[in-house]
Design an enzyme around this catalytic site. Structure first.
Site, PDB file in Angstrom:
ATOM      1  N   HIS A  84       0.839  -1.233  -0.062  1.00  0.00           N
ATOM      2  CA  HIS A  84      -0.090   0.002  -0.017  1.00  0.00           C
ATOM      3  C   HIS A  84       0.810   1.136  -0.151  1.00  0.00           C
ATOM      4  O   HIS A  84       0.283   2.230  -0.225  1.00  0.00           O
ATOM      5  CB  HIS A  84      -0.905  -0.033   1.178  1.00  0.00           C
ATOM      6  CG  HIS A  84      -0.612   0.084   2.398  1.00  0.00           C
ATOM      7  ND1 HIS A  84      -0.252  -0.735   3.530  1.00  0.00           N
ATOM      8  CD2 HIS A  84      -0.508   1.482   3.076  1.00  0.00           C
ATOM      9  CE1 HIS A  84      -0.071  -0.150   4.569  1.00  0.00           C
ATOM     10  NE2 HIS A  84      -0.015   1.249   4.504  1.00  0.00           N
ATOM     11  N   ASP A 220       1.082  -7.594   2.200  1.00  0.00           N
ATOM     12  CA  ASP A 220       1.358  -6.100   1.882  1.00  0.00           C
ATOM     13  C   ASP A 220       2.802  -5.673   1.976  1.00  0.00           C
ATOM     14  O   ASP A 220       3.505  -5.048   2.792  1.00  0.00           O
ATOM     15  CB  ASP A 220       0.463  -5.487   3.396  1.00  0.00           C
ATOM     16  CG  ASP A 220       0.275  -3.979   2.880  1.00  0.00           C
ATOM     17  OD1 ASP A 220       0.838  -3.502   1.835  1.00  0.00           O
ATOM     18  OD2 ASP A 220      -0.337  -3.621   3.506  1.00  0.00           O
ATOM     19  N   SER A 653       3.990   2.411   8.138  1.00  0.00           N
ATOM     20  CA  SER A 653       3.790   1.487   7.268  1.00  0.00           C
ATOM     21  C   SER A 653       5.106   1.344   6.433  1.00  0.00           C
ATOM     22  O   SER A 653       5.769   2.047   5.915  1.00  0.00           O
ATOM     23  CB  SER A 653       2.773   2.144   6.167  1.00  0.00           C
ATOM     24  OG  SER A 653       1.530   1.887   6.697  1.00  0.00           O
TER      25      SER A 653
END
Ligand code: ARG
Length: 760
Positions: A84, A220, A653
């Site tokens: 992402h 991810d 992230s």
């Protein structure tokens, strides 16, 4: 009896060892954290974590594009981050004919790695406490405006000096509500190329349904590579002559996997927390800002989704925008629910009542902090009157793309209107818009945006105070029967800003008359200008008194809880958090495990629901149990994701999750639904970080992606069990919430683990 024990325990615990809360500044790791980290399983020295003179862990991580974290995993500048985080870059290389989002991509050779305009990696060079220098000359009785000006002047001087004529990126940020200041100096690498990514059905498996939730089965991750010049020095952007960058430090990758209680630390760039936000601020959020944002995003997402479902071209164009708006749409929902469920505001109010009592008990405190709480209330009462107008400006007016684009023309427009403006400045202002214009049109669909325009502006008209609305709202009432979708038809039939060729023609020969005749521009400028003139100054005045009150409030809270070592709120600067691999109890009678496996992918798989599609090859490999050396030895399954207690937030992230020996266990990629209030208050029982297991990442690259050369580039290690206090020790309590059978199983596993540890 029970009480006595807990009192005793409380007395024995050192202040800094409280739970796993804290996003710590790495420069203080030795002083504040190292002893506690060692107790929990860390085997590295403080200097191996942070050292400005020798290679340390800090050299293996960087801030990617200003919004995510990435880490080096090879001597050749190979980076890992989340899918992402790479999403925008992957999308930018996708077309319906060659859809990298859908199919995934691994560059067979470095020559086939894909360049990315505007993507960069910032690696920390050093940081320094500048509090004394920034506060130099600040006097206790000083007027707030003078203080602010002096502080800003010092910040700028220190920043400019640290940049060394453009050699570095540098900034001085304020901490603890403006009570402390730190300088950060970064080296910026401007040539970052896309190396690989799994298909979206892996990288975004579970989509928005699973987002912010556990149990999770998302792969991810994505891969990039930093390039530098022949001398290993950074370049501003892509250069064909560049070669792979050789980082000072990269992370070995561990095949050992995780067990409950293993030590885990996370380096990264958390964006923003508001743990010192007063109750009145939380209340405004819960009553006004969040509901408005949720409604506006819900409206926008539905319209975008309808378009995206029409064809692959539109699906690709809107993929990245959709994902980021949807991410925080769900965040606002979860946070609102959590604030009610966990009584976040009530808890804050109780703390403020204790603070008020503490202040009132001592005339010196009264003089120092006495004004804080009443001033906060006054400021929020004031802000509340204008809050909806600014939320709607950001989420409704600037939520339609053409208005956001039109507003970017304002500086050029002002120059065009100014008879004394230098023609060179006008040309430069126009030229500066070419890049943004190209980026805007690459992913723009005027038909979709027209619908968004009508719908969002209708909500703006309905839900903000009429006396704060710009003149155009009256025009729409009188000439379009109050229908913003009719007004949108008019705007889009007339504007040149929805057409790339017309916009380029305008930028080649810009005139004020052209903008004056353009309804999209006039409307945007009218709403934006009205806000700047009539609303912003009032908000700014309240914000300024709030700034002062907050500074005193934070100082007061720290005085009130003098034994607690506070970590500063996240502000996009580099931080270290540490904790352990750990399960949690989600709610009454629900106990979650700390590891998910590919079995869960089979359980969730649904060919008829896009979010839960699984690539055929992955299904076949899982069913054949073809896990190779990536198998989880405890379960015999392919591990996918795991949980830790690390304190992180958005911006983290892609962050490396590192064991006590400095080896990579996985990548942090999300938080859990039960702790969506985590940015406002840390809840040790509920807050977890969701990480993709590095073994799944390697399996996806190697077995599924057929890119073993990328795994071969890494230093894959298998050094035996991770250090950590173990699930059986008193430090973790989850065993108490398991049923007796599970407890027994856990004990046997721990027994085995302890023995192995002794051998090692
Ligand atoms: N919630 C994640 C974060 O903020 C982003 C996950 C992206 N996935 C998605 N389905 N939107 O870090």
């Amino acid at each position: 009896m029970l009480k006595k024990i807990s009192l005793l325990l409380a007395l024995l615990l050192p202040a800094a060892a409280r739970a796993d809360e804290g996003m710590w500044l790495p420069m203080f790791v030795k002083r504040l954290n190292h002893a506690d980290m060692q107790k929990k399983g860390l085997k590295l020295t403080a200097e191996e974590i942070y050292d400005v003179n020798h290679a340390s862990l800090k050299d293996a991580v960087g801030q990617l594009g200003g919004f995510c974290t990435a880490e080096f995993v090879s001597s050749q500048g190979l980076l890992l981050t989340n899918h992402h985080c790479g999403y925008g870059a992957i999308q930018s290389h996708s077309t319906p004919q060659d859809d990298l989002l859908k199919n995934g991509f691994y560059a067979p050779t470095p020559a086939q790695e894909l360049k990315n305009e505007d993507l960069f990696l910032d690696v920390l060079v050093r940081m320094e406490d500048m509090t004394a220098k920034v506060m130099d000359g600040v006097m206790p009785g000083m007027a707030e405006a003078d203080r602010t000006a002096l502080v800003a002047k010092h910040q700028k001087e220190l920043t400019d000096a640290a940049k060394e004529n453009g050699k570095y990126v540098a900034y001085v940020r304020d901490f603890f509500g403006g009570n402390e200041f730190y300088l950060f100096v970064y080296q910026r690498y401007g040539d970052v190329r896309l190396v690989g990514a799994p298909p979206e059905s892996i990288g975004k498996f579970g989509g928005d349904t699973d987002n912010w939730m556990w149990p999770r089965h998302t792969g991810d991750f994505s891969m990039f590579r930093v390039y530098a010049d022949k001398n290993n020095e950074p370049t501003k952007g892509y250069d064909a002559a560049n070669v792979p960058f050789r980082p000072k430090k990269f992370l070995p990758v561990s095949l050992n996997g995780v067990n409950e209680g293993d030590f885990a630390m996370i380096f990264g760039f958390p964006g923003r927390t508001q743990r010192f936000l007063p109750a009145a601020g939380l209340q405004l959020m819960l009553d006004q800002s969040h509901p408005a944002r949720i409604k506006l995003r819900d409206t926008r997402l539905k319209i975008w989704k309808e378009s995206m479902d029409q064809n692959a071209g539109l699906r690709i164009k809107y993929a990245s925008k959709y994902a980021s708006i949807a991410n925080y749409w769900k965040y606002f929902i979860g946070q609102s629910e959590g604030m009610k469920r966990l009584k976040t505001i009530e808890t804050k109010q109780a703390e403020e009542a204790r603070l008020a009592k503490w202040i009132a008990a001592d005339p010196k405190r009264q003089a120092e902090y006495g004004e804080a709480l009443p001033a906060i209330q006054t400021a929020y009462d004031g802000l509340r009157q204008y809050n909806l107008s600014s939320v709607y400006l950001a989420e409704a007016a600037l939520g339609n793309e053409i208005t956001a684009f039109a507003v970017r023309m304002v500086p050029l427009y002002k120059l065009l209107k100014d008879p004394k403006a230098d023609p060179a400045a006008v040309k430069k202002a126009a030229d500066d818009l070419r890049g943004p214009a190209a980026a805007f049109f690459k992913d723009y669909d005027a038909n979709t945006d027209k619908k968004v325009y009508g719908a969002l502006m209708q909500l703006y008209a309905q839900n903000t105070p009429k006396d704060q609305q710009a003149a155009v709202f009256r025009t729409v009432d009188s000439q379009y029967g109050g229908s913003w979708s009719k007004y949108a038809d008019y705007v889009f039939s007339k504007t040149f800003l929805a057409s790339q060729t017309q916009t380029e023609a305008f930028l080649n020969a810009p005139t004020a008359a052209a903008l004056d005749a353009d309804p999209a521009f006039v409307t945007a400028n009218g709403i934006y200008g009205d806000y700047q003139q009539n609303i912003l100054p009032k908000q700014t005045a309240f914000q300024a008194s709030l700034g002062r009150a907050n500074r005193l409030y934070v100082a007061g809270i720290r005085g009130l809880n003098a034994t607690k070592v506070y970590s500063p709120d996240a502000n996009s600067t580099i931080r270290l958090s540490y904790g352990a691999v750990k399960a949690y109890a989600g709610r009454d009678a629900v106990q979650y495990d700390y590891l998910t496996t590919a079995q869960g992918i089979l359980e969730k798989e649904d060919a008829s629901v896009a979010e839960f599609n699984v690539p055929a090859k992955e299904l076949a490999l899982i069913k054949a149990k073809d896990f190779g050396r990536y198998v989880d030895k405890r379960t015999g399954q392919l591990p996918v994701a795991f949980l830790t207690t690390n304190d992180i937030t958005g911006g983290n992230s892609g962050s490396p999750v590192i064991n006590g020996r400095g080896e990579l266990l996985g990548l942090a990629f999300d938080g859990n639904w039960e702790a969506m209030t985590g940015d406002l208050v840390y809840d040790a029982g509920l807050k977890r970080t969701i990480c993709v297991d590095i073994r799944y990442v390697l399996w996806c690259i190697d077995k599924l992606g057929g890119a073993p050369q990328l795994v071969a580039e890494m230093q894959v290690v298998s050094n035996g069990p991770n250090p950590g206090v173990g699930a059986g020790s008193k430090a973790t309590s989850s065993a108490e919430t398991l049923n007796p059978g599970d407890k027994m199983k856990l004990r046997t596993e721990q027994g085995g683990k302890v023995k192995m540890k002794k051998k090692a």
